[in-house]
Design a protein around this motif. Structure first.
Motif, PDB file in Angstrom:
ATOM      1  N   VAL A 152      36.705  73.409 -53.158  1.00 48.99           N
ATOM      2  CA  VAL A 152      35.465  72.959 -52.513  1.00 48.99           C
ATOM      3  C   VAL A 152      34.581  74.152 -52.164  1.00 48.99           C
ATOM      4  CG1 VAL A 152      34.486  71.755 -50.525  1.00 48.99           C
ATOM      5  CG2 VAL A 152      36.554  70.874 -51.623  1.00 48.99           C
ATOM      6  N   ASP A 153      35.185  75.237 -51.667  1.00 48.37           N
ATOM      7  CA  ASP A 153      34.419  76.438 -51.348  1.00 48.37           C
ATOM      8  C   ASP A 153      33.788  77.029 -52.606  1.00 48.37           C
ATOM      9  OD1 ASP A 153      35.035  76.292 -48.659  1.00 48.37           O
ATOM     10  OD2 ASP A 153      36.794  77.583 -48.823  1.00 48.37           O
ATOM     11  N   LEU A 154      34.506  76.966 -53.715  1.00 48.79           N
ATOM     12  CA  LEU A 154      33.969  77.473 -54.971  1.00 48.79           C
ATOM     13  C   LEU A 154      32.833  76.594 -55.478  1.00 48.79           C
ATOM     14  CD1 LEU A 154      37.355  78.281 -56.738  1.00 48.79           C
ATOM     15  CD2 LEU A 154      35.747  79.924 -55.800  1.00 48.79           C
ATOM     16  N   PHE A 155      32.949  75.306 -55.282  1.00 46.62           N
ATOM     17  CA  PHE A 155      31.915  74.390 -55.760  1.00 46.62           C
ATOM     18  C   PHE A 155      30.614  74.573 -54.985  1.00 46.62           C
ATOM     19  CE2 PHE A 155      29.721  70.250 -55.821  1.00 46.62           C
ATOM     20  CZ  PHE A 155      29.600  70.071 -57.192  1.00 46.62           C
ATOM     21  N   PHE A 156      30.717  74.694 -53.654  1.00 52.76           N
ATOM     22  CA  PHE A 156      29.505  74.821 -52.847  1.00 52.76           C
ATOM     23  C   PHE A 156      29.051  76.277 -52.682  1.00 52.76           C
ATOM     24  CE2 PHE A 156      31.024  70.608 -51.518  1.00 52.76           C
ATOM     25  CZ  PHE A 156      29.854  69.877 -51.728  1.00 52.76           C
ATOM     26  N   GLY A 157      29.971  77.246 -52.812  1.00 52.14           N
ATOM     27  CA  GLY A 157      29.537  78.634 -52.882  1.00 52.14           C
ATOM     28  C   GLY A 157      29.758  79.505 -51.673  1.00 52.14           C
ATOM     29  N   ASN A 158      30.591  79.102 -50.751  1.00 55.49           N
ATOM     30  CA  ASN A 158      30.843  79.950 -49.583  1.00 55.49           C
ATOM     31  C   ASN A 158      31.977  80.933 -49.892  1.00 55.49           C
ATOM     32  OD1 ASN A 158      30.561  80.930 -46.983  1.00 55.49           O
ATOM     33  ND2 ASN A 158      31.992  79.447 -46.118  1.00 55.49           N
ATOM     34  N   VAL A 159      31.791  81.706 -50.955  1.00 55.96           N
ATOM     35  CA  VAL A 159      32.812  82.643 -51.412  1.00 55.96           C
ATOM     36  C   VAL A 159      32.137  83.918 -51.900  1.00 55.96           C
ATOM     37  CG1 VAL A 159      34.484  80.873 -52.090  1.00 55.96           C
ATOM     38  CG2 VAL A 159      32.753  81.634 -53.725  1.00 55.96           C
ATOM     39  N   GLN A 160      32.962  84.904 -52.231  1.00 51.29           N
ATOM     40  CA  GLN A 160      32.451  86.142 -52.796  1.00 51.29           C
ATOM     41  C   GLN A 160      32.398  86.070 -54.313  1.00 51.29           C
ATOM     42  OE1 GLN A 160      35.238  88.872 -51.125  1.00 51.29           O
ATOM     43  NE2 GLN A 160      34.027  89.224 -49.298  1.00 51.29           N
ATOM     44  N   GLY A 161      31.644  86.960 -54.897  1.00 52.92           N
ATOM     45  CA  GLY A 161      31.499  87.011 -56.339  1.00 52.92           C
ATOM     46  C   GLY A 161      30.194  87.675 -56.697  1.00 52.92           C
ATOM     47  N   THR A 162      29.775  87.558 -57.941  1.00 52.45           N
ATOM     48  CA  THR A 162      28.483  88.106 -58.311  1.00 52.45           C
ATOM     49  C   THR A 162      27.380  87.239 -57.715  1.00 52.45           C
ATOM     50  OG1 THR A 162      28.308  86.847 -60.372  1.00 52.45           O
ATOM     51  CG2 THR A 162      29.449  88.978 -60.471  1.00 52.45           C
ATOM     52  N   ILE A 163      26.152  87.735 -57.778  1.00 51.02           N
ATOM     53  CA  ILE A 163      25.042  87.063 -57.105  1.00 51.02           C
ATOM     54  C   ILE A 163      24.874  85.614 -57.551  1.00 51.02           C
ATOM     55  CG2 ILE A 163      22.524  87.074 -56.830  1.00 51.02           C
ATOM     56  CD1 ILE A 163      22.664  90.144 -57.036  1.00 51.02           C
ATOM     57  N   GLY A 164      25.031  85.350 -58.842  1.00 55.23           N
ATOM     58  CA  GLY A 164      24.711  84.022 -59.341  1.00 55.23           C
ATOM     59  C   GLY A 164      25.867  83.117 -59.688  1.00 55.23           C
ATOM     60  N   GLU A 165      27.107  83.573 -59.500  1.00 59.53           N
ATOM     61  CA  GLU A 165      28.241  82.778 -59.963  1.00 59.53           C
ATOM     62  C   GLU A 165      28.955  82.011 -58.850  1.00 59.53           C
ATOM     63  OE1 GLU A 165      30.944  85.609 -61.681  1.00 59.53           O
ATOM     64  OE2 GLU A 165      31.978  85.968 -59.769  1.00 59.53           O
TER      65      GLU A 165
END
Length: 297
Positions: A152-165
């Protein structure tokens, strides 16, 4: 190109929201450098200026979205010059490059500045929407190390990574814009994602673990790569059968790099490698004419 640029805006805006002003700075620098490099080269060699077609701006934005949000500004400069000058213009310009310029630049930066390109540490206090996370490990790296990751965190984006991924949702909104406007179709992305999903289920070592599978699908650069870079007109097969073969190859190589490779990610290298296979794929999937031609004069 304008539609593709617009479709990338949800991911870009979420990246700025998630990581703050440095992400915005990298995006602006990358776009400006790519456009300036294209215009400067074409002026020097007395070619018609083509920055108005929007391809350089799209390359700059894609490159920025593949950079860590804490990367120094000069990383975007070097990457932008490499993408446009070496990968695009020296091969003849738009339509002649054999690899996706933005991804080729990212791979070049990963090899040349590995420490900078794999440092996702968030300063104490956080950036934007990332607050309380100071580790430099990406979700895929944590998953590879056996740690628990929530899809769920990966789907909505509350994680680290590159700017757009980081936000699969933002990327899928952009993909919907491309599909609605018929800029791309489902063939390559779904074949790519589907093949990769089967590979993970067979060789991931977790059996039919839906949580594990969803983490791989929504984590890293898979969604950004599948919808925006694997579908690049210049570096994809022109035949329908070739596009299916291309998608299968992408899924297999991404799975090999992620599951069995030393790195947690593999999308960039998989797409670049498969770009080089396109002449071979088209050789065996190009429709052949029936019958024989008339006598030569």
């Amino acid at each position: 190109m304008r539609t593709v640029f617009l479709a990338l805006m949800p991911a870009a805006l979420f990246g700025i929201y998630n990581f703050g002003l440095n992400a915005l700075l990298l995006i602006l620098i990358s776009i400006a450098v790519c456009m300036a490099t294209e215009a400067g080269y074409e002026k020097i060699v007395h070619k018609k200026l083509t920055i108005q077609d929007g391809s350089a701006a799209v390359t700059g934005l894609l490159l920025a979205l593949n950079l860590p949000p804490n990367a120094p500004w000069w990383i975007a400069v070097i990457g932008g010059v490499f993408a446009i000058l070496v990968v695009k213009q020296l091969f003849g310009g738009l339509g002649q490059n054999i690899m996706n310029p933005a991804l080729a630049a990212r791979c070049f930066l990963l090899i040349s500045f590995t420490g900078r390109m794999t440092d996702f540490t968030v300063p104490s206090g956080g950036w934007g929407n990332i607050a309380d996370t100071v580790s430099g490990a990406t979700p895929l790296a944590a998953l590879k190390a056996g740690e628990s990751v929530k899809w769920v965190d990966l789907f909505f984006g509350n994680v680290q990574g590159t700017i757009g991924e980081t936000s699969a949702l933002a990327i899928l909104i952009g993909a919907a814009i491309l599909l609605i406007n018929r800029i791309i179709d489902f063939r390559i992305p779904l074949t790519y994602i589907g093949t990769f999903a089967v590979f993970v289920l067979l060789f991931g070592g977790h059996g039919f673990d839906v949580e594990y599978l969803l983490c791989h699908l929504f984590g890293g650069g898979l969604m950004l790569g599948a919808w925006f870079m694997a579908t690049d007109y210049v570096t994809t097969p022109i035949t329908k059968a070739g596009q299916l073969v291309y998608g299968v190859c992408l899924g297999i190589f991404t799975g090999l790099f992620r599951i069995f490779g030393g790195s947690a990610e593999g999308v960039s290298y998989a797409i670049i490698f498969c770009n080089l296979l396109i002449p071979l794929i088209e050789r065996y999937t190009m429709p052949r004419a029936f019958g024989k031609g008339g006598k030569k004069a």
